[in-house]
Write a protein that holds these residues in place. Sequence first.
Motif, mmCIF file in Angstrom:
data_model
loop_
_atom_site.group_PDB
_atom_site.id
_atom_site.type_symbol
_atom_site.label_atom_id
_atom_site.label_comp_id
_atom_site.label_asym_id
_atom_site.label_seq_id
_atom_site.Cartn_x
_atom_site.Cartn_y
_atom_site.Cartn_z
ATOM 1 N N TYR A 138 11.255 1.289 34.368
ATOM 2 C CA TYR A 138 10.868 2.684 34.330
ATOM 3 C C TYR A 138 10.095 3.379 35.802
ATOM 4 O O TYR A 138 10.227 4.354 36.012
ATOM 5 C CB TYR A 138 9.597 2.831 33.442
ATOM 6 C CG TYR A 138 10.483 2.633 31.783
ATOM 7 C CD1 TYR A 138 11.156 3.778 31.251
ATOM 8 C CD2 TYR A 138 10.272 1.246 31.183
ATOM 9 C CE1 TYR A 138 11.605 3.317 29.972
ATOM 10 C CE2 TYR A 138 11.021 1.013 30.260
ATOM 11 C CZ TYR A 138 11.631 1.930 29.389
ATOM 12 O OH TYR A 138 12.226 1.672 28.102
ATOM 13 N N LEU A 234 17.655 -2.815 27.622
ATOM 14 C CA LEU A 234 16.448 -3.025 26.976
ATOM 15 C C LEU A 234 16.115 -4.618 26.940
ATOM 16 O O LEU A 234 14.614 -4.967 27.475
ATOM 17 C CB LEU A 234 16.124 -2.349 25.706
ATOM 18 C CG LEU A 234 16.006 -0.891 25.790
ATOM 19 C CD1 LEU A 234 16.175 -0.232 24.035
ATOM 20 C CD2 LEU A 234 14.850 -0.175 26.419
ATOM 21 N N ALA B 482 -3.985 -0.986 20.507
ATOM 22 C CA ALA B 482 -2.754 -0.840 19.578
ATOM 23 C C ALA B 482 -1.518 -0.783 20.768
ATOM 24 O O ALA B 482 -0.515 -1.342 20.350
ATOM 25 C CB ALA B 482 -2.963 0.295 19.107
ATOM 26 N N PHE B 485 -0.586 -4.039 21.246
ATOM 27 C CA PHE B 485 0.366 -4.839 20.055
ATOM 28 C C PHE B 485 1.717 -4.130 20.069
ATOM 29 O O PHE B 485 2.686 -4.993 20.207
ATOM 30 C CB PHE B 485 -0.321 -4.089 18.960
ATOM 31 C CG PHE B 485 -1.640 -4.814 18.664
ATOM 32 C CD1 PHE B 485 -1.944 -5.987 19.088
ATOM 33 C CD2 PHE B 485 -2.282 -4.237 17.831
ATOM 34 C CE1 PHE B 485 -3.291 -6.414 19.047
ATOM 35 C CE2 PHE B 485 -3.862 -4.782 17.597
ATOM 36 C CZ PHE B 485 -4.273 -5.665 17.933
ATOM 37 N N GLU B 488 3.533 -6.002 22.931
ATOM 38 C CA GLU B 488 3.946 -7.458 22.504
ATOM 39 C C GLU B 488 4.997 -7.549 21.556
ATOM 40 O O GLU B 488 5.922 -8.248 21.526
ATOM 41 C CB GLU B 488 2.778 -7.953 21.999
ATOM 42 C CG GLU B 488 1.710 -8.519 23.124
ATOM 43 C CD GLU B 488 0.381 -9.104 22.127
ATOM 44 O OE1 GLU B 488 0.590 -9.605 21.127
ATOM 45 O OE2 GLU B 488 -0.732 -8.530 22.641
ATOM 46 N N ASP B 489 5.338 -6.428 20.867
ATOM 47 C CA ASP B 489 6.465 -6.339 19.673
ATOM 48 C C ASP B 489 7.382 -5.941 20.720
ATOM 49 O O ASP B 489 8.680 -5.923 19.847
ATOM 50 C CB ASP B 489 6.251 -5.195 18.562
ATOM 51 C CG ASP B 489 5.057 -6.009 17.692
ATOM 52 O OD1 ASP B 489 4.751 -7.294 18.009
ATOM 53 O OD2 ASP B 489 4.554 -5.301 16.844
ATOM 54 N N GLY B 490 7.461 -5.490 21.797
ATOM 55 C CA GLY B 490 8.806 -5.190 22.567
ATOM 56 C C GLY B 490 9.120 -3.778 22.421
ATOM 57 O O GLY B 490 10.206 -3.456 22.618
ATOM 58 N N ARG B 493 6.989 -0.850 26.849
ATOM 59 C CA ARG B 493 6.998 -1.775 28.002
ATOM 60 C C ARG B 493 5.573 -1.080 28.883
ATOM 61 O O ARG B 493 5.664 -0.077 29.170
ATOM 62 C CB ARG B 493 8.094 -1.665 28.763
ATOM 63 C CG ARG B 493 8.136 -2.382 29.932
ATOM 64 C CD ARG B 493 9.512 -2.630 30.676
ATOM 65 N NE ARG B 493 9.358 -3.057 32.154
ATOM 66 C CZ ARG B 493 9.502 -4.413 32.254
ATOM 67 N NH1 ARG B 493 9.187 -5.256 31.101
ATOM 68 N NH2 ARG B 493 9.304 -5.241 33.508
ATOM 69 N N TRP B 501 8.041 3.814 26.359
ATOM 70 C CA TRP B 501 8.879 3.685 25.168
ATOM 71 C C TRP B 501 10.064 2.703 25.673
ATOM 72 O O TRP B 501 10.815 3.030 26.398
ATOM 73 C CB TRP B 501 9.479 5.064 24.549
ATOM 74 C CG TRP B 501 10.314 5.024 23.336
ATOM 75 C CD1 TRP B 501 11.560 5.042 23.273
ATOM 76 C CD2 TRP B 501 9.906 4.595 21.882
ATOM 77 N NE1 TRP B 501 12.087 4.757 22.110
ATOM 78 C CE2 TRP B 501 11.181 4.599 21.281
ATOM 79 C CE3 TRP B 501 8.788 4.190 21.423
ATOM 80 C CZ2 TRP B 501 11.170 4.040 20.137
ATOM 81 C CZ3 TRP B 501 8.681 3.731 20.181
ATOM 82 C CH2 TRP B 501 9.949 3.618 19.354
ATOM 83 N N SER B 502 10.589 1.749 24.825
ATOM 84 C CA SER B 502 11.352 0.750 25.290
ATOM 85 C C SER B 502 12.224 0.261 24.215
ATOM 86 O O SER B 502 12.254 -0.812 24.040
ATOM 87 C CB SER B 502 10.432 -0.254 26.067
ATOM 88 O OG SER B 502 11.439 -1.228 26.438
ATOM 89 N N SER B 503 12.528 1.346 23.381
ATOM 90 C CA SER B 503 13.240 0.778 22.214
ATOM 91 C C SER B 503 14.551 1.899 22.360
ATOM 92 O O SER B 503 14.492 2.893 22.610
ATOM 93 C CB SER B 503 12.538 0.772 20.907
ATOM 94 O OG SER B 503 11.487 -0.063 21.040
#
Lengths: 407, 797
Positions: A138, A234, B482, B485, B488-490, B493, B501-503
């Motif tokens: 990014y 990703l 938060a 968290f 960590e959940d991916g 990033r 935002w990385s989804s």
Amino acid sequence: MAASLSSRLKRLRETRAATSPLPELAIESAESDHPEFLALWERIAPHAYRRSVTRALDNLPSVLDADPFVARLASRYSLPAILERRETRLPCDVRELRFFDLETTGLSGGAGTIAFLATVARPSEGSLFLEQFFLSDYPGEASYLRAVLSALGPAPLLVTHNGKAFDVPLLRTRCLMQGLRFPEPCLHLDFLMTARRLWRSMLGGASLGILERGVLGLERSGDVPGQDIPGIWLASLRSGFHPLLPQVITHNLLDVENLAALLARANQVFTHPRDFADGSSVDRYSLARILVATGRAGEGETLLQAAAAEGDPRSALFLSRLLRAMHRGREARNLLVGLEGSWALRMESSNIAEKEEGDLSVALSSASEAVALATTRSQRESAESRVRRLELRVAKALSLRPGRRRS
Amino acid sequence: MIELTATTRIDDLLDDPAIAGSLVHVRREAAKPPLWADFPPDLEPRLRLALEKRGVERLWSHQRAAWDRIQAGHNVVVVTPTASGKTLCYNLPVADALLRDPEARALYLFPTKALSQDQQSELNELTIGGDLGFKVFTYDGDTPDSLRVAARDTGRIIITNPDMLHTGVLPNHPRWIRFFAGLRYVVIDELHAYRGVFGSHVANVIRRLKRIAAFHGAHPAFILSSATIGNPQELAESLIGEEVEAVTENGAPRGERVYAFYNPALVDPVQGIRKSTATESEKLALILLRKGVKTILFARSRMRVELIASYINEALANIWTDNSRIDVRPYRAGLLPSERRAIEKGLREGSIQGVVSTNALELGIDIGGLDAAVVAGFPGSFASFWQQTGRAGRRGDLSIAFLVASSAPLDQYIINNPEYFFGRSPESGRIDPSNPYIFMDHLKCAAFELPFSETLERLEDDGTQGVPAGEAVSLESPAGEALSFLEEDGILRRTGGRWYWSSQGYPSEGVSLRSASSDNVVIIDRSGGGSRVIGEMDRPGAKELIFDNAVYIHLGRQYLVEKLDLENRSCHVVEKSVDYWTDSIVKTDLSVLTEDVTGPLGPGSAASYCLCDVLVRSQAEKFKKLRFHTHENIGYGEIHLPPEEMQTRSIALVFGEASPGGQVLAAIPETAKAAVIGAAGKLIRDIAPVFLMCDPRDLGLSERVRDPHFNAPAIFIYDRYPGGTGLAEGLVDKLDVVIRAARDRLGACSCADGCPSCIGVDHVPGSGPAPLVRGRDLKQRIRHFLAVLGGLDTKEG
């Protein structure tokens, strides 16, 4: 409250971790800002890479020669409209021609979707010069976008496939988010619109994949399905190099290369439409309509005649109307004979009978058949009003008043 | 039409033998003249002219007060009853700003689409009528694509709802760059609607809005308006996360109003059975309508609305006088928008004389003036009650409002304590922007809209109350944690000092502002081999209502559930006519996770309370088949579904051995103990909503003869929304009053052995087997128990 929220968050997370599988282990990849597969790329800024590829252009000469078709590109956004206005003067420089495509992190758009890969191609001295830009993380986005914009130039003559709905708005959004000015294209030709008209009816679709196979006869091997691409990038962010990433980059390159080839093919079709009269490779009806609309009625008629002779009702109907418009209505007479009945065909037959042959009884019986064949209310109403009008004419012709109500 | 102008006519009405016997209280409020104020001298001249053309030559005092504070740079909340010119409070400063600055923009938020439409027509009148020439667009799910671009690019005022802002506007803010860059005012009407779950969500949406506006260089002022609630300023401040000044003095005139409390007669005093609320309300409405009084009747469910309206129309049609020309319509959610508009228009223009409505007409939809309101059953909150009765007398004429009590404890308490009812301040609206579930959802949405950047500084506004309203977040803050968290959940990033935002998803699509969870079960009708979606239900509800072999009723049709497939979120049903309905028996288990705050209960420390986080596990194991009409039990069935787990906030009333409350319980025989705790808990739970501005269904109850965590008897009253919405916290402040009110209710109840209006004749259907001990003894014991808890003379019970 703050402390409490934080402990509640922790607990929430613990219970979730216990019930759902652990996420993939994150391998720190950001530090090695030079994954091996990018070795041959030029690093233009942290996390931003560029490479260029040149492809021979044996199938693209006419595009590069800025022949009349490309010249006409300039006047409107879709081919039919372009050809309608036979302008020869370009509002923008044909040297600004850019083929363009993006790969993104999501297909639904929005401010959180980014484009991590872009290919910009332009004709150059008899070949196609493709530049690819890759964003590896990014923070490199602003530099990466600047490089993409510079490859596009200040006022590009853009050619994309579905770029109106997707690529261009997305790139515009990214520029806004990074405080960059997006160069409004001098002209944007979305090839999807053209491809739909020329090929969709025969190929069952107009996606790039379908066009490559059906029009160019190409088959990609080891290609990545488009919907997997966001996930691959990703995943590579989270866990380092993803083995499919090179294929994503090739996928994007091929998309643009083949887009250029398809545009060349479309150009060939428009330049020599008679070569395609056998109907095996383009939708003659759609092509003919474009030709007629752009003042090439003679060429259009050739295609329509061929198609009508093979029993294509759309072509027959359109040709019939075309001939009547050219005051050659009598030639239309036999065109519709033997074709399966439909509301439109019967209405046209009725028209021909009434206006070209003056045969009111045939006109009336065709119109009555049209009433029976109508599938919508407005069709039925227009057929019925035709029947009433013809009845009135018949009555007048027989010097009889239809009724006393109209006295 | 007979005008209700004379007091004698009201007296005639109240003396009507059909009514008089059941009236327990009548209260008259005198008329109030208007308080005027001049136009502000600095008002834009074109705006002044436009107003004068409409006949507005001066303002009511509160409109001027709002203007003055807004011009002084404050956010303002205007508290106004219905028909007091609240729209001008915000239209005036907004129109003024838009006329002075061509780049200025305003955003209007209404809780529902229907209200947006009303507002647009009002604004159009002002803008077109006065040639003010700025464009107003409604931007919601119904806006056609062709208009959306124009709305974004040229709209000076955008009218929308929070849901559209959340899923449509904010995630696409780069398309709204001009709008956000010029955003000067955000208007939030019907503030009182933003409470509980919805309010907690919207508070986070507002923070996202401020964050995006700031990104585009704008810092809008907020103008809010609210019906009368106990804490308008506090609610407004927690909703927008900024200081707000309240304008509470209303300068609009008011006509004389009569409130009449009507308690349907007892049919069986021993069992506490009263005449039906619906039938009695219908009777009142008929008397009023026949006298030519335009009447609105509020009922609690859609089904009742339809039934009562049709009964009234039948009754009117049966007589051969002119009354058959009286037109009465049902109004509720689920009607087509065009049908609703037609009724609203008919009411405004007078072609419809009566309407039976759910709370759908409670919000500020313009229906003009009616003369009487009949409220069938206390609507659950005082704010709703005032809104509903405020529908009568909008023209400043004399009006009358009836409250027809049901036999529920809440209603019976209210109707027997009118002095309390009128004397108290209205309840407060509560939200909890920091509900961890809601907060996490909106943090994701915010990160999608704009990356968060980290800072080591400690920031004022950094997520202690919902999503941070700025770009930066300190690592140590709850928001920082938060975000870690999510990282960590991916989902996010973190790199280069920012969280990206990385989804792949579009997070706001998965977050509904109005319901608990978005993983709804789709109900599919498979009758005749087809496959037609007929409805949706949230997952926890599905487990209790549409289990295998359950009877599901939809628009009056009966369906039998073939298969509830939780994994695929579907439920297959087939239409089948049966003579019974099904009711699941839900077993609820609760365990304490952490104790947050503990303290003594009541002035005499008769017990203790504990505000805590709990895990609620509920499982439907069996179901009953109940015959229609008679409700006779005709069989049982098994349910095989996994339990539903939820973490939430609860208040626990703990009766330790040494405490007076504990001692009272210790003296009760073991066999009766569970019944006493259960019934006392139920009564407290039933009375509490009136003090919390929530729906009775928002509160869950679990009682223990011996709770393993506290090692003592305990009553848990918990928030039924995962994570809690501030109800448990709110109850801490109100515990003493709630318990006293519960005791008063029981003391005032005329029944002998317990009835639906106090401790119930049975447990609520589905909550377990009937108690072993019932009757007079039980009632006495509970009364005594509550008296001790309330710190009152223990001998009294």
